[in-house]
Design a protein around this motif. Structure first.
Motif, PDB file in Angstrom:
ATOM      1  N   GLU A 148      -9.154   1.834  -1.583  1.00 27.55           N
ATOM      2  CA  GLU A 148      -9.865   1.453  -0.369  1.00 27.55           C
ATOM      3  C   GLU A 148     -10.706   2.614   0.141  1.00 27.55           C
ATOM      4  O   GLU A 148     -10.256   3.761   0.127  1.00 27.55           O
ATOM      5  CB  GLU A 148      -8.802   1.059   0.658  1.00 27.55           C
ATOM      6  CG  GLU A 148      -9.324   0.664   1.998  1.00 27.55           C
ATOM      7  CD  GLU A 148      -8.154   0.263   2.909  1.00 27.55           C
ATOM      8  OE1 GLU A 148      -7.125  -0.235   2.410  1.00 27.55           O
ATOM      9  OE2 GLU A 148      -8.274   0.473   4.125  1.00 27.55           O
ATOM     10  N   ASP A 149     -11.903   2.302   0.619  1.00 25.13           N
ATOM     11  CA  ASP A 149     -12.788   3.294   1.234  1.00 25.13           C
ATOM     12  C   ASP A 149     -12.805   4.616   0.462  1.00 25.13           C
ATOM     13  O   ASP A 149     -12.514   5.678   1.024  1.00 25.13           O
ATOM     14  CB  ASP A 149     -12.375   3.548   2.691  1.00 25.13           C
ATOM     15  CG  ASP A 149     -12.687   2.352   3.583  1.00 25.13           C
ATOM     16  OD1 ASP A 149     -13.682   1.653   3.311  1.00 25.13           O
ATOM     17  OD2 ASP A 149     -11.929   2.117   4.548  1.00 25.13           O
ATOM     18  N   HIS A 208      -9.357   6.410   2.488  1.00 24.57           N
ATOM     19  CA  HIS A 208      -9.786   6.703   3.857  1.00 24.57           C
ATOM     20  C   HIS A 208     -11.046   7.557   3.938  1.00 24.57           C
ATOM     21  O   HIS A 208     -11.108   8.532   4.709  1.00 24.57           O
ATOM     22  CB  HIS A 208      -8.643   7.346   4.638  1.00 24.57           C
ATOM     23  CG  HIS A 208      -8.404   6.651   5.941  1.00 24.57           C
ATOM     24  ND1 HIS A 208      -9.260   6.784   6.988  1.00 24.57           N
ATOM     25  CD2 HIS A 208      -7.437   5.785   6.335  1.00 24.57           C
ATOM     26  CE1 HIS A 208      -8.817   6.032   7.984  1.00 24.57           C
ATOM     27  NE2 HIS A 208      -7.729   5.402   7.609  1.00 24.57           N
ATOM     28  N   ARG A 264       0.862  -1.180   0.000  1.00 24.63           N
ATOM     29  CA  ARG A 264       0.000   0.000   0.000  1.00 24.63           C
ATOM     30  C   ARG A 264       0.897   1.228   0.000  1.00 24.63           C
ATOM     31  O   ARG A 264       1.878   1.262   0.750  1.00 24.63           O
ATOM     32  CB  ARG A 264      -0.883  -0.037   1.242  1.00 24.63           C
ATOM     33  CG  ARG A 264      -1.787   1.155   1.405  1.00 24.63           C
ATOM     34  CD  ARG A 264      -2.557   1.094   2.713  1.00 24.63           C
ATOM     35  NE  ARG A 264      -2.125   2.165   3.588  1.00 24.63           N
ATOM     36  CZ  ARG A 264      -2.847   2.648   4.604  1.00 24.63           C
ATOM     37  NH1 ARG A 264      -4.034   2.142   4.875  1.00 24.63           N
ATOM     38  NH2 ARG A 264      -2.388   3.627   5.351  1.00 24.63           N
ATOM     39  N   ASP A 266      -5.182   3.633   0.019  1.00 26.46           N
ATOM     40  CA  ASP A 266      -6.312   3.852   0.927  1.00 26.46           C
ATOM     41  C   ASP A 266      -6.766   5.306   0.827  1.00 26.46           C
ATOM     42  O   ASP A 266      -6.002   6.224   1.150  1.00 26.46           O
ATOM     43  CB  ASP A 266      -5.866   3.526   2.361  1.00 26.46           C
ATOM     44  CG  ASP A 266      -7.031   3.436   3.332  1.00 26.46           C
ATOM     45  OD1 ASP A 266      -8.155   3.824   2.955  1.00 26.46           O
ATOM     46  OD2 ASP A 266      -6.810   2.971   4.466  1.00 26.46           O
ATOM     47  N   ARG A 319     -13.664  -5.777   3.494  1.00 29.14           N
ATOM     48  CA  ARG A 319     -12.574  -5.636   4.475  1.00 29.14           C
ATOM     49  C   ARG A 319     -13.013  -5.835   5.927  1.00 29.14           C
ATOM     50  O   ARG A 319     -12.290  -5.482   6.859  1.00 29.14           O
ATOM     51  CB  ARG A 319     -11.931  -4.245   4.312  1.00 29.14           C
ATOM     52  CG  ARG A 319     -10.892  -4.272   3.229  1.00 29.14           C
ATOM     53  CD  ARG A 319     -10.275  -2.939   3.001  1.00 29.14           C
ATOM     54  NE  ARG A 319      -9.627  -2.330   4.143  1.00 29.14           N
ATOM     55  CZ  ARG A 319      -8.515  -2.763   4.722  1.00 29.14           C
ATOM     56  NH1 ARG A 319      -7.932  -3.873   4.284  1.00 29.14           N
ATOM     57  NH2 ARG A 319      -7.987  -2.113   5.743  1.00 29.14           N
ATOM     58  N   GLU A 344     -13.676  -1.929   6.599  1.00 21.67           N
ATOM     59  CA  GLU A 344     -12.942  -1.980   7.877  1.00 21.67           C
ATOM     60  C   GLU A 344     -13.707  -1.308   9.010  1.00 21.67           C
ATOM     61  O   GLU A 344     -13.500  -1.634  10.168  1.00 21.67           O
ATOM     62  CB  GLU A 344     -11.547  -1.357   7.738  1.00 21.67           C
ATOM     63  CG  GLU A 344     -11.560   0.142   7.506  1.00 21.67           C
ATOM     64  CD  GLU A 344     -10.167   0.752   7.500  1.00 21.67           C
ATOM     65  OE1 GLU A 344      -9.316   0.257   6.754  1.00 21.67           O
ATOM     66  OE2 GLU A 344      -9.958   1.726   8.230  1.00 21.67           O
TER      67      GLU A 344
HETATM   68 MG    MG Z   1      -8.136   1.633   5.657  1.00 22.92          MG
END
Ligand code: MG
Ligand code: CS2
Length: 402
Positions: free
Chosen positions: A236-237, A212, A148, A210, A283, A262
């Motif tokens: 991600e997200d 976030h 990542r 990510d 996740r 997550e």
């Molecule tokens: Mg994350």
């Protein structure tokens, strides 16, 4: 019949705060479950100590599913990270006990190995692009096959995702650090350094990023499109997931794969994301999504829709969660990848054993149960140390998503 004789809630801070549930049976078998909810640790400790432990004493430790249903349905109140983390701790500890009683590692009880090892990704980061590139090189040298990449956005002090000490730990201050955020600067900058990573290191490894939860759906669509030539393993997200439908818009604009989950804690929180095929990786993780039993249910649903797993594995999930996650990962048909950041040295003083790393892969312990033990004496050296995650504010002073 063996019964649950004792259930202890253990709070320690070896490098960061961890809450652990230890269940002991009348036969003297112990099981561990992680109950750590970053920045809200004591809420789960109280939920366990004050509300669940009295219900566990005298129960049959072998009845994992019945205990799960009893604690979930019996509470009347449904879902939510505090409840689901507390139930997860009980569930995980009971799987640990079942493995020890059977004399088998937990993955054998879950159907045995569906693969030889568990692919992991770790976190490369940098205060600037040269530092990020050096860090990617370091992880390549350590044998990681998936990395990542995050770099601090120029002009925005303390942007998320960048490691300051030896281990990435965003919950760093006694009260929340307030950090500035500019979506415009991020959107201009992030695609450029992801491209630099590919230019320097090529395509022979998986690259992840990510976001976030920081973008709106249309901004996330633009980001996903802008990085298509980097062939990310996932973004991600990209946007907060309370509104699962929001992902349809992102999806309709970009082929960059999407990972979410997550911060979500039940099968219902990811139901539409999965069944509408709005994401590629889920996740959710053992500790925040109701334990091994409930996570398996989520992963089985995901398998029907070609959604693969990619469990959260940041340092704020204890080594007990990592151990449990690897037992699940190696046994499910639709495993994708596992996050693995390593731990502070002090953490290993308290938690002994767990999975082993070699060449970008984790292998579960072959010990009966989860294969992880808690050292009470070492834990006492590290008293609870309240820490908060940072809060993001836009440049106009308004609160943004973290
Ligand atoms: Mg994350
Ligand atoms: C992050 C986490 O690992 C990740 O992908 O999103 O570092 C996250 O910030 C923390 O786990 C929050 O507790």
């Amino acid at each position: 019949m063996s019964t649950i004789e004792r259930a202890e809630v253990l709070v320690t801070s070896p490098g960061r705060n961890y809450v652990t549930l230890r269940i002991t049976t009348s036969d003297g078998v112990t099981g561990l479950g992680d109950a750590t909810l970053n920045g809200r640790e004591l809420a789960v400790a109280s939920y366990l100590r004050d509300h669940l432990v009295p219900l566990l004493i005298g129960r049959d430790p072998a009845r994992i599913e019945d205990t799960w249903q009893y604690l979930y349905r019996g509470a009347y109140w449904r879902r939510g990270p505090v409840t689901m983390t507390a139930i997860a701790a009980v569930d995980t500890a009971l799987w640990d006990i079942k493995g020890k009683v059977a004399g088998l590692p937990v993955y054998q009880l879950l159907g045995g190995r569906a693969r030889d090892g568990v692919l992991v990704y770790s976190h490369a980061s940098g205060e600037d692009v040269p530092a990020l590139l050096d860090d990617v090189a370091r992880f390549r040298d350590l044998g990681y096959r998936a990395i990542r990449a995050q770099a601090a956005v120029p002009g925005i002090a303390g942007s998320y995702g960048v490691r300051h000490g030896k281990v990435y730990e965003p919950a760093a201050t006694a009260l929340p650090d307030e950090q500035p955020w500019s979506t415009e600067d991020y959107l201009d900058f992030a695609p450029t350094y992801l491209r630099e990573v590919r230019e320097r290191f090529g395509f022979g490894f998986h690259l992840l990023h990510d976001v976030h939860h920081r973008l709106s759906p249309i901004e996330a669509a633009r980001f996903g499109k802008a990085v298509e030539d980097c062939r990310l393993f996932w973004m991600e997200d990209p946007t907060p997931a309370e509104n699962q439908e929001a992902f349809r818009l992102i999806r309709s604009h970009t082929t960059t794969p999407i990972a979410v989950g997550e911060a979500l804690s039940s099968i219902w929180d990811v139901q539409h994301l999965i069944t509408e095929q709005l994401i590629d990786y889920v996740r959710t993780t053992v500790v925040h999504a109701g334990g091994i039993s409930h996570l398996r249910r989520i992963f089985d649903l995901a398998a029907l829709y070609q959604v693969r797993t990619g469990s959260h594995g940041a340092t704020d999930l204890s080594p007990v969660t990592l151990a449990a996650a690897v037992h699940v990962d190696i046994s499910v048909p639709n495993f994708g990848i596992q996050e693995y950041m390593g731990y502070a040295d002090e953490t290993a003083e308290v938690f002994h054993g767990g999975p082993t790393y070699a060449g970008g892969i984790l292998l579960p312990s072959e010990e009966p149960g989860l294969g992880i033990e808690y050292d009470d004496e070492a834990a006492e050296k590290f008293p609870y140390d309240p820490r908060y995650l940072p809060v993001a504010r836009r440049l106009d002073g308004s609160v943004h998503d973290w």
